[in-house]
Design a protein around this motif. Structure first.
Motif, PDB file in Angstrom:
ATOM      1  N   GLY A  69       1.022  -1.164  -0.160  1.00  0.00           N
ATOM      2  CA  GLY A  69       0.126  -0.092   0.051  1.00  0.00           C
ATOM      3  C   GLY A  69       0.889   1.211  -0.008  1.00  0.00           C
ATOM      4  N   SER A  70       1.957   1.239   0.570  1.00  0.00           N
ATOM      5  CA  SER A  70       2.835   2.427   0.662  1.00  0.00           C
ATOM      6  C   SER A  70       3.321   2.608  -0.792  1.00  0.00           C
ATOM      7  N   ALA A 104      10.621  -2.641   5.645  1.00  0.00           N
ATOM      8  CA  ALA A 104      10.299  -1.313   6.657  1.00  0.00           C
ATOM      9  C   ALA A 104      10.540   0.173   6.242  1.00  0.00           C
ATOM     10  N   SER A 105      11.849   0.186   5.517  1.00  0.00           N
ATOM     11  CA  SER A 105      11.974   1.657   4.951  1.00  0.00           C
ATOM     12  C   SER A 105      11.178   1.892   4.042  1.00  0.00           C
ATOM     13  N   VAL A 106      10.519   1.180   3.417  1.00  0.00           N
ATOM     14  CA  VAL A 106       9.370   1.625   2.394  1.00  0.00           C
ATOM     15  C   VAL A 106       8.395   2.265   2.936  1.00  0.00           C
ATOM     16  N   VAL A 107       7.727   1.817   4.226  1.00  0.00           N
ATOM     17  CA  VAL A 107       6.787   2.224   4.650  1.00  0.00           C
ATOM     18  C   VAL A 107       7.083   3.703   5.433  1.00  0.00           C
ATOM     19  N   VAL A 108       8.321   3.658   5.954  1.00  0.00           N
ATOM     20  CA  VAL A 108       8.853   4.781   6.636  1.00  0.00           C
ATOM     21  C   VAL A 108       9.183   6.090   5.737  1.00  0.00           C
ATOM     22  N   ILE A 109       9.782   5.836   4.652  1.00  0.00           N
ATOM     23  CA  ILE A 109       9.796   6.910   3.751  1.00  0.00           C
ATOM     24  C   ILE A 109       8.391   7.299   3.158  1.00  0.00           C
ATOM     25  N   ALA A 110       7.592   6.299   2.872  1.00  0.00           N
ATOM     26  CA  ALA A 110       6.366   6.855   2.403  1.00  0.00           C
ATOM     27  C   ALA A 110       5.396   7.644   3.405  1.00  0.00           C
ATOM     28  N   VAL A 111       5.557   7.344   4.917  1.00  0.00           N
ATOM     29  CA  VAL A 111       4.889   8.101   5.750  1.00  0.00           C
ATOM     30  C   VAL A 111       5.488   9.495   5.978  1.00  0.00           C
TER      31      VAL A 111
END
Length: 481
Positions: free
Chosen positions: A18-19, A334-341
């Protein structure tokens, strides 16, 4: 016997998916709402962003640019190669500003107030130089490639608006005409990239190990988060698959009393934060950039993580359990979600707290009225495309990192989920596009878990089945504008 992955793992995977979808859908929604372009070439912008990162990460695989690499070391550049990288990064930053209004923009016409032309020009040159230095110093890191890619798409996307879409809009082209134009552009970009790069599958060089506070941590290796539910409580066991053999990183046991205290404290802090931010029982609160719901979510997450460590007791993996499950996650995923957020947070701040953001929201509501009230809608249009291009670049690079391969069709395959996210959330809301994208990502991965016999090839049809059901109930989308 170790636990198997289940629903919890599917949810985490869906959040990662989803990110990626959201990073593309945000630009798609912004461009449609403000520029009125149903951009079917947006997937190709993600693909271009992914390929642009190769200029830094694997320069020897880029035609023509390979001439600037050292023959004995494919990932080393000559002095001329570093100079070209610097010029690409710095020049892209200046080009993006230039597209906001030509030389007057470089001299600060887009700044609030009435700044000195010399000062604004100097600041722009200095920032561009710093970005160029960062790209050169960070070579050949994939994260530096991400920076260069975002900078380049930040001028390529608005340039396409200026030379193509603006011309058709000036002739009052219909929505159907704009749709055909974007489809044609998608084919030009896709097959143009294939003609330049070739049709073979490409990959990034992603580090396997990184240093965090002096400790070596596996970045690409999976971390197993095993959860065991027993009669006495819950045990969490974290395993790092990077070393050989696998190494236990963390084991903690929570009694049922501790688990209930953790849950109660999290909900209590979140509720208190919501009441505080919304103005309390009297309801006299005003609008905030970080609104009540977001404040409650952030406070709840911080409380949960803090208590997770504070209430943990040393323990061992139980021999038997009533229920067990495994979540598989790597730091890279996990970095994908962090960067997107983080990027969504920056966009939220821009839309709510800056003059440009207010102009973008006004233009989205009614561009003709915005123009009459004195808003420079041409500049707003360019800024929208700059943001859309940068988000597309980040989404493309993250997609390449996530699936460990780059193809010219990668953006096209993500286009339908992006459109599904935008429509599901509500066409008139960028926040709806974010929400819809996460629902699409979750439905794809949770759907495959719930119906394992159908195979992963049906991930996208599952998302569209959810889309149809929601639109039958609420045709205007979840947020309704």
């Amino acid at each position: 016997m170790p636990p198997s992955t289940g629903l919890a793992n599917a949810i985490v995977t869906g959040l990662v998916t989803g990110s990626i979808v959201a990073l593309g859908a945000i630009g798609l929604a912004l461009v449609y709402n403000i520029a009125e372009v149903p951009n079917f070439a947006h997937g190709e912008l993600l693909m271009l962003g992914a390929y642009m990162a190769l200029l830094v990460n694997k320069p020897a695989t880029v035609p023509v640019f390979e001439l600037l690499t050292q023959a004995q070391a494919a990932r080393e550049l000559t002095a001329v190669g570093f100079a070209v990288l610097f010029l690409l990064a710095a020049g892209s930053a200046l080009a993006a500003v230039y597209l906001l209004g030509g030389m007057p923009a470089l001299k600060g016409s887009w700044w609030p107030g009435d700044p000195s032309s010399a000062l604004a020009l100097g600041v722009h040159l200095a920032v561009a130089a710093v970005l160029g230095v960062l790209v050169v110093v960070g070579f050949p890191s994939i994260w530096t490639g991400l920076l260069l890619s975002a900078l380049m798409l930040a001028w390529i996307a608005p340039f396409l608006e200026k030379v193509i879409f603006q011309k058709f809009r000036a002739k009052d082209a219909s929505l159907a005409t704009m749709l055909i134009v974007t489809l044609g552009l998608s084919f030009v970009l896709r097959f143009g990239t294939q003609a330049f790069y070739g049709g073979q599958v490409r990959t990034y060089v992603v580090p396997q190990v990184g240093s965090v506070f002096g400790y070596d941590v596996g970045l690409s290796a999976a971390k197993f988060f095993d959860l065991y539910v027993t009669g006495s409580g819950i045990t969490m066991h974290v395993i790092d698959t990077g070393p050989n053999p696998d190494q236990a990183m963390f084991t903690a046991t929570y009694s049922w009393l501790a688990a209930l205290a953790l849950l109660a404290a999290t909900v209590g802090v979140a509720f208190a934060a919501y009441r505080w931010r919304s103005g309390g029982a009297e309801g006299y609160g005003t609008g905030h950039t970080v609104g009540p719901k977001l404040t409650a979510a952030l406070a709840g997450i911080v409380t949960f993580v803090a208590l997770l460590f504070a209430l943990s007791g040393g323990g061992t993996v139980p021999d038997s359990s009533a229920f067990s499950t495994r979540i598989r996650l790597s730091l890279m995923r996990a970095s994908v979600v962090v960067i997107a957020v983080v990027m969504m947070g920056l966009l939220h701040f821009l839309l709510q707290e800056t003059k440009l953001g207010k102009a973008m929201r006004a233009s989205s509501d009614n561009i003709d009225l915005a123009k009459i009230t004195g808003i420079n809608t041409d500049r707003v249009m360019m800024a929208t495309w700059i943001i859309a291009g940068a988000f597309a670049a980040v989404g493309g690079v993250m997609l390449g990192v996530l699936f460990a391969q780059l193809t010219v069709n990668m953006g096209f395959f993500l286009l339908l989920p992006m459109f599904a996210g935008v429509i599901l959330g509500g066409l008139q809301s960028v926040y709806g596009a974010i929400l819809g994208s996460y629902i699409v990502g979750l439905s794809m991965d949770v759907g495959i878990y719930a119906i394992p016999d159908i195979g992963s090839v049906y991930r996208i049809p599952i998302a569209f089945a959810i889309l149809f059901v929601v639109l039958l109930v609420k045709p205007e989308g979840i947020t309704g504008g």
